[in-house]
Design a protein around this motif. Sequence first.
Motif, PDB file in Angstrom:
ATOM      1  N   SER A  14       0.619  -1.412   0.034  1.00  0.00           N
ATOM      2  CA  SER A  14       0.346   0.167  -0.060  1.00  0.00           C
ATOM      3  C   SER A  14       0.522   1.131   0.274  1.00  0.00           C
ATOM      4  O   SER A  14       0.555   1.665  -0.694  1.00  0.00           O
ATOM      5  CB  SER A  14      -0.591  -0.062   1.120  1.00  0.00           C
ATOM      6  N   ALA A  15       1.683   1.049   1.003  1.00  0.00           N
ATOM      7  CA  ALA A  15       3.048   2.291   0.896  1.00  0.00           C
ATOM      8  C   ALA A  15       3.928   2.333  -0.107  1.00  0.00           C
ATOM      9  O   ALA A  15       3.416   3.298  -0.989  1.00  0.00           O
ATOM     10  CB  ALA A  15       3.665   2.447   1.704  1.00  0.00           C
ATOM     11  N   VAL A  16       4.338   1.774  -0.793  1.00  0.00           N
ATOM     12  CA  VAL A  16       5.307   1.814  -1.739  1.00  0.00           C
ATOM     13  C   VAL A  16       4.525   2.105  -3.374  1.00  0.00           C
ATOM     14  O   VAL A  16       3.477   0.919  -3.435  1.00  0.00           O
ATOM     15  CB  VAL A  16       5.674   0.838  -1.952  1.00  0.00           C
ATOM     16  N   GLY A  17       4.453   2.714  -3.452  1.00  0.00           N
ATOM     17  CA  GLY A  17       3.334   3.353  -4.966  1.00  0.00           C
ATOM     18  C   GLY A  17       3.860   4.049  -5.994  1.00  0.00           C
ATOM     19  O   GLY A  17       5.053   4.804  -5.749  1.00  0.00           O
ATOM     20  N   LEU A  18       3.177   5.046  -6.382  1.00  0.00           N
ATOM     21  CA  LEU A  18       3.527   6.013  -7.446  1.00  0.00           C
ATOM     22  C   LEU A  18       4.091   6.856  -7.102  1.00  0.00           C
ATOM     23  O   LEU A  18       4.984   8.084  -7.378  1.00  0.00           O
ATOM     24  CB  LEU A  18       2.504   6.559  -8.478  1.00  0.00           C
ATOM     25  N   GLY A  19       3.671   6.894  -5.285  1.00  0.00           N
ATOM     26  CA  GLY A  19       4.474   8.145  -4.355  1.00  0.00           C
ATOM     27  C   GLY A  19       5.800   7.670  -4.044  1.00  0.00           C
ATOM     28  O   GLY A  19       6.943   8.876  -4.643  1.00  0.00           O
ATOM     29  N   ASN A  20       6.556   6.566  -4.179  1.00  0.00           N
ATOM     30  CA  ASN A  20       7.919   6.558  -4.403  1.00  0.00           C
ATOM     31  C   ASN A  20       8.129   6.923  -5.699  1.00  0.00           C
ATOM     32  O   ASN A  20       9.642   7.572  -5.418  1.00  0.00           O
ATOM     33  CB  ASN A  20       7.866   4.823  -3.511  1.00  0.00           C
ATOM     34  N   TYR A  24      -9.105   8.385  -8.820  1.00  0.00           N
ATOM     35  CA  TYR A  24      -7.749   9.413  -9.498  1.00  0.00           C
ATOM     36  C   TYR A  24      -6.683   8.210  -9.905  1.00  0.00           C
ATOM     37  O   TYR A  24      -6.058   9.347 -10.983  1.00  0.00           O
ATOM     38  CB  TYR A  24      -8.160  11.116  -9.523  1.00  0.00           C
ATOM     39  N   TYR A  25      -5.962   8.005  -8.507  1.00  0.00           N
ATOM     40  CA  TYR A  25      -5.058   7.395  -8.786  1.00  0.00           C
ATOM     41  C   TYR A  25      -5.126   6.097 -10.006  1.00  0.00           C
ATOM     42  O   TYR A  25      -4.331   5.622 -10.207  1.00  0.00           O
ATOM     43  CB  TYR A  25      -5.135   6.477  -7.269  1.00  0.00           C
ATOM     44  N   ALA A  26      -6.202   5.451 -10.252  1.00  0.00           N
ATOM     45  CA  ALA A  26      -6.553   4.457 -11.174  1.00  0.00           C
ATOM     46  C   ALA A  26      -6.014   4.941 -12.691  1.00  0.00           C
ATOM     47  O   ALA A  26      -5.657   4.578 -13.579  1.00  0.00           O
ATOM     48  CB  ALA A  26      -7.963   3.476 -11.016  1.00  0.00           C
ATOM     49  N   PHE A  52       3.638  11.379   4.048  1.00  0.00           N
ATOM     50  CA  PHE A  52       2.303  11.432   4.761  1.00  0.00           C
ATOM     51  C   PHE A  52       1.901  10.537   3.126  1.00  0.00           C
ATOM     52  O   PHE A  52       1.126   9.659   3.222  1.00  0.00           O
ATOM     53  CB  PHE A  52       1.370  12.912   4.602  1.00  0.00           C
ATOM     54  N   TYR A  53       2.006  11.313   2.551  1.00  0.00           N
ATOM     55  CA  TYR A  53       1.707  10.568   0.790  1.00  0.00           C
ATOM     56  C   TYR A  53       2.299   9.238   0.474  1.00  0.00           C
ATOM     57  O   TYR A  53       1.598   8.167   0.641  1.00  0.00           O
ATOM     58  CB  TYR A  53       1.200  11.562  -0.080  1.00  0.00           C
ATOM     59  N   SER A  54       3.265   9.009   0.718  1.00  0.00           N
ATOM     60  CA  SER A  54       4.019   7.584   0.749  1.00  0.00           C
ATOM     61  C   SER A  54       3.843   7.000   1.848  1.00  0.00           C
ATOM     62  O   SER A  54       3.763   5.396   1.127  1.00  0.00           O
ATOM     63  CB  SER A  54       5.645   7.819   0.454  1.00  0.00           C
ATOM     64  N   LEU A  55       3.343   7.494   2.738  1.00  0.00           N
ATOM     65  CA  LEU A  55       3.169   6.233   3.831  1.00  0.00           C
ATOM     66  C   LEU A  55       1.676   6.009   3.785  1.00  0.00           C
ATOM     67  O   LEU A  55       0.998   5.287   4.243  1.00  0.00           O
ATOM     68  CB  LEU A  55       3.470   6.544   4.998  1.00  0.00           C
ATOM     69  N   SER A  56       0.581   5.913   2.985  1.00  0.00           N
ATOM     70  CA  SER A  56      -1.046   5.763   2.707  1.00  0.00           C
ATOM     71  C   SER A  56      -1.374   5.878   3.671  1.00  0.00           C
ATOM     72  O   SER A  56      -2.139   5.462   3.971  1.00  0.00           O
ATOM     73  CB  SER A  56      -0.728   4.277   2.207  1.00  0.00           C
ATOM     74  N   ILE A  57      -0.836   6.960   5.203  1.00  0.00           N
ATOM     75  CA  ILE A  57      -1.837   7.499   5.570  1.00  0.00           C
ATOM     76  C   ILE A  57      -2.840   8.574   5.664  1.00  0.00           C
ATOM     77  O   ILE A  57      -2.584   9.974   4.806  1.00  0.00           O
ATOM     78  CB  ILE A  57      -0.528   8.671   6.639  1.00  0.00           C
TER      79      ILE A  57
HETATM   80  N1  PHE Z   1       1.388   5.748  -0.704  1.00  0.00           N
HETATM   81  C1  PHE Z   1       0.886   5.625  -2.052  1.00  0.00           C
HETATM   82  C2  PHE Z   1       2.122   6.277  -3.022  1.00  0.00           C
HETATM   83  O1  PHE Z   1       3.344   6.421  -2.224  1.00  0.00           O
HETATM   84  C3  PHE Z   1      -0.249   6.382  -2.392  1.00  0.00           C
HETATM   85  C4  PHE Z   1      -1.365   6.207  -1.954  1.00  0.00           C
HETATM   86  C5  PHE Z   1      -1.862   7.202  -0.780  1.00  0.00           C
HETATM   87  C6  PHE Z   1      -1.681   5.208  -1.977  1.00  0.00           C
HETATM   88  C7  PHE Z   1      -2.647   6.954  -0.649  1.00  0.00           C
HETATM   89  C8  PHE Z   1      -2.454   4.862  -0.751  1.00  0.00           C
HETATM   90  C9  PHE Z   1      -3.294   5.612   0.297  1.00  0.00           C
HETATM   91  O2  PHE Z   1       1.784   5.988  -3.521  1.00  0.00           O
END
Ligand code: PHE
Length: 459
Positions: free
Chosen positions: A27-33, A109-111, A229-234
């Motif tokens: 969940s945390a590792v995503g487009l944010g990283n 929108y993430y999709a 915060f964004y990256s940890l999906s908080i």
């Molecule tokens: N943490 C995710 C990322 O790094 C983004 C994300 C945010 C995913 C909130 C789920 C919920 O891309």
Amino acid sequence: MKNVETTKLERANFSSKLGVILATAGSAVGLGNVWRFPYMAGENGGAIFILIYILCVLLLGIPCMISEFIIGRHGQANTARAYKKLAGRTPWSVIGYMGVLTGFLITGYYAVVAGWCLQYVWASLIGQMHGAPTYFQTYFAEFSADPVKPIFWTVIILGGTYLIIKSGVRDGIERASKLMMPTLFLLLLVIVGASCLLPDAGKGIEFLFKPDFTAINSDVFLAALGQAFYSLSIAMGCICTYASYFSRQTDLTKSAVQIGVIDSFVAILAGLMIFPAAFSVGVSPDSGPSLIFITLPNVFHQAFASMPVVGYIIALLFFVLLSLAALTSLMSLHEVSTAFFHEELHITRKRAAVIVTVSTCIIGIFCSLSLGAVGQTLEFFGRSLFDWFDFVTGQIFLPIVGFLTCIFIGWFVPHKVVHDEFTNWGTLRGRYFHLFLFQVKYVCPICILFIFLHQLGLI
Ligand code: PHE
């Protein structure tokens, strides 16, 4: 009584510690990283940003994550109900609903962005990812404004997410994470290796690791904090929902630290994938959000110009990696609303998943259309619908939910409950309990308030 017992027994959970870590790290590792972190680092001074970022993860991100863990595991239910269990009839229960709503709105929108990743996998596969630098620019502009293609990929990725989510917590989420996360790490290492072996890669590595302390200013701090915060999906319901599938033996602090470390590690490796290659061909890595979809294909193309096959493979692997990262995050976002509908409307998990998939598809379609096809009609107050979703969820809801969650745990929930969860009912020492409490009572809310006001341009 019997009923309660059966519901308790029926509640799904992750089968192992590894499952907990891989799913939550997924969940945390995503487009944010892979997408957001490198361009934020590029824009904010490289190494110094990374240093501050790591501090933010450790000092602020992890306590917030533990707070959500506590609420989720204590509640053993979807995010809204989990908050309600602790809040009783007080207005605090609204935070849970806001978390679910944020998760729901972001899913669509993430999709869309996740769909772009798939399109790029396809484009790399059929050999479209080469040409002059301007070619990549036009390619992205034309593709993202196309009325059909991005929607097609949005639907595909949400369909894929649906198939995983409907299979349940263990057979769906946990199994998929156990497969996808190790693949992602492997791809990451291969690409980092290739990128760092390029001539002049050293400059990129230096940019990432040699801090320039003169670049520090309040913007860098706030950018790092927001990114953490964004990256940890908080504050999106994801962490809380997954925590409701943790067992009573899961060490919440240790898990949060492990996830924070994995997440930061992946972000830094993503930097090591991108900067050495970018510096090696003399492309500036501070191009902002277009870094991944415009600058990078061009960088890979140029960097491996003498070995086109390697260039082809690296670009393809990169977009596969990006898609995997996006998919595991999308799963967690989808699960927030699926669990909510499943438990609150008393419908089957499958039906809940269908409702979420269809409704987020609709949101995604409109977001995607707002970027080009019918841009003008879906623009409000100078922002496209897509940007509105990004703004409202990321910059308004996320800080509000994060802030209130800290205040809730720090000031409202009885410390005994928090302590019990923190120490697994006294079976762990809980050495850091007081530090944790201090963080969530004072430090985290104040810092979140700062990011919030800064994002709104008020300070
Ligand atoms: N943490 C995710 C990322 O790094 C983004 C994300 C945010 C995913 C909130 C789920 C919920 O891309």
